[in-house]
Design a protein around this motif. Structure first.
Motif, short mmCIF file in Angstrom:
data_model
loop_
_atom_site.label_atom_id
_atom_site.label_comp_id
_atom_site.label_asym_id
_atom_site.label_seq_id
_atom_site.Cartn_x
_atom_site.Cartn_y
_atom_site.Cartn_z
N PRO A 1 0.81 -1.22 0.00
CA PRO A 1 0.00 0.00 0.00
C PRO A 1 0.85 1.27 0.00
CG PRO A 1 -0.09 -1.06 2.14
CD PRO A 1 0.65 -1.99 1.22
N ALA A 2 2.11 1.18 0.40
CA ALA A 2 2.97 2.36 0.44
C ALA A 2 3.47 2.76 -0.94
CB ALA A 2 4.18 2.11 1.36
N ASN A 3 3.64 1.79 -1.84
CA ASN A 3 4.20 2.14 -3.15
C ASN A 3 3.53 1.47 -4.34
OD1 ASN A 3 5.23 -0.49 -3.26
ND2 ASN A 3 7.21 0.12 -2.45
N GLY A 4 2.59 0.58 -4.11
CA GLY A 4 1.85 -0.04 -5.20
C GLY A 4 2.55 -1.16 -5.92
N ILE A 5 3.70 -1.62 -5.44
CA ILE A 5 4.42 -2.68 -6.11
C ILE A 5 3.75 -4.02 -5.80
CG2 ILE A 5 6.65 -3.89 -6.33
CD1 ILE A 5 6.69 -1.03 -7.41
N ALA A 6 3.45 -4.79 -6.84
CA ALA A 6 2.81 -6.10 -6.68
C ALA A 6 3.69 -7.00 -5.82
CB ALA A 6 2.57 -6.74 -8.04
N LEU A 7 3.04 -7.85 -5.05
CA LEU A 7 3.71 -8.82 -4.17
C LEU A 7 4.66 -8.18 -3.19
CD1 LEU A 7 4.53 -11.79 -6.58
CD2 LEU A 7 2.62 -11.55 -5.01
N TYR A 8 4.39 -6.92 -2.83
CA TYR A 8 5.24 -6.19 -1.88
C TYR A 8 6.69 -6.14 -2.35
CZ TYR A 8 1.16 -6.44 1.06
OH TYR A 8 -0.12 -6.31 1.54
N GLY A 9 6.87 -6.21 -3.66
CA GLY A 9 8.21 -6.11 -4.23
C GLY A 9 8.94 -7.42 -4.34
N PRO B 1 -11.70 -10.77 -0.63
CA PRO B 1 -10.32 -10.56 -1.10
C PRO B 1 -9.38 -10.21 0.04
CG PRO B 1 -11.59 -8.59 -1.52
CD PRO B 1 -12.53 -9.59 -0.86
N ALA B 2 -8.90 -11.21 0.79
CA ALA B 2 -7.97 -10.98 1.89
C ALA B 2 -6.55 -11.25 1.39
CB ALA B 2 -8.31 -11.88 3.06
N ALA B 3 -5.70 -10.26 1.52
CA ALA B 3 -4.35 -10.34 0.99
C ALA B 3 -3.56 -11.48 1.62
CB ALA B 3 -3.62 -9.02 1.23
N GLY B 4 -2.90 -12.25 0.76
CA GLY B 4 -1.95 -13.25 1.23
C GLY B 4 -0.63 -12.57 1.58
N HIS B 5 0.16 -13.22 2.40
CA HIS B 5 1.46 -12.70 2.82
C HIS B 5 2.52 -13.27 1.89
CE1 HIS B 5 4.95 -11.97 5.27
NE2 HIS B 5 4.22 -11.36 6.20
N PRO B 6 3.42 -12.44 1.36
CA PRO B 6 4.39 -12.94 0.38
C PRO B 6 5.40 -13.94 0.94
CG PRO B 6 4.91 -10.68 0.97
CD PRO B 6 3.58 -11.01 1.59
N LEU C 1 1.44 -20.40 -8.17
CA LEU C 1 1.85 -19.76 -6.93
C LEU C 1 0.61 -19.30 -6.17
CD1 LEU C 1 3.91 -18.38 -5.02
CD2 LEU C 1 3.87 -16.42 -6.60
N TYR C 2 0.54 -19.66 -4.90
CA TYR C 2 -0.53 -19.23 -4.02
C TYR C 2 0.08 -18.54 -2.80
CZ TYR C 2 -3.27 -22.63 -6.67
OH TYR C 2 -3.89 -23.34 -7.68
N LEU C 3 -0.53 -17.45 -2.37
CA LEU C 3 -0.13 -16.77 -1.14
C LEU C 3 -1.24 -16.97 -0.11
CD1 LEU C 3 1.22 -13.35 -2.45
CD2 LEU C 3 2.46 -15.49 -2.13
N PHE C 4 -0.84 -17.04 1.17
CA PHE C 4 -1.78 -17.32 2.25
C PHE C 4 -1.61 -16.30 3.38
CE2 PHE C 4 -0.77 -21.11 -0.03
CZ PHE C 4 -2.00 -21.71 -0.24
N ARG C 5 -2.66 -16.15 4.19
CA ARG C 5 -2.59 -15.24 5.33
C ARG C 5 -1.83 -15.85 6.49
NH1 ARG C 5 -8.81 -14.00 6.04
NH2 ARG C 5 -8.79 -16.20 5.53
#
Length: 150
Positions: free
Chosen positions: A33-41, A104-109, A119-123
């Motif tokens: 959310p700070a910079n908009g980069i997918a997958l937190y970079g 739509p709950a964000a998964g953690h990278p 590839l799947y990300l999970f909380r």
């Protein structure tokens, strides 16, 4: 919706914030959310090639499908751009259990699995460990994706 997702992402990532860059314009992919980069970079290709989450570098950044993506190397960036649907996280990086429940709950990278060449990300690690069948999330994804800003 964006502020709710941002708060969830910030709370769940415990301070993971890569350097600022071009903001993403699309909520279809989990992003910082700070910079908009997918997958937190994190580099989406490295999950497959290295079997782990690897931070991408600013000098290896590309835009695809309305989002900015970072890669650990030029080779990974080229691999992604040649077949982005192969490397991009399924359900945009949203947790499959949440997607199956219509949210739509964000998964953690750092909490991920590569299964069935996706590839799947999970909380949480528990949600990752319990994940067996993507079909409920596959069925719900069109409705969930429609909730997300483009």
């Amino acid at each position: 919706m964006r502020s709710v997702l941002a708060a969830l992402a910030i709370a769940g990532l415990g301070g993971i914030v890569p350097a600022a860059a071009t903001p993403g314009v699309d909520e279809r992919y989990v992003s910082d959310p700070a910079n908009g980069i997918a997958l937190y970079g994190y580099d989406p290709v490295a999950y497959f090639t290295d079997g782990r989450a690897v931070p991408g570098q600013r000098e290896h950044e590309a835009e695809w499908n309305g989002a900015a993506w970072r890669f650990a190397s030029a080779a990974n960036m080229a691999a992604f751009l040649s077949a982005p649907e192969v490397y991009a996280p399924r359900f945009g990086g949203y947790d499959p259990a949440a997607v199956a429940n219509g949210a739509p709950a964000a998964g953690h990278p750092l909490i991920f699995a590569v299964r069935g060449e996706r590839l799947y990300l999970f909380r949480t690690p528990d949600e990752r460990d319990a994940f067996r069948d993507p079909r409920p999330a596959e069925k719900a994804w069109p409705r969930v994706e429609a909730q997300l800003a483009r």
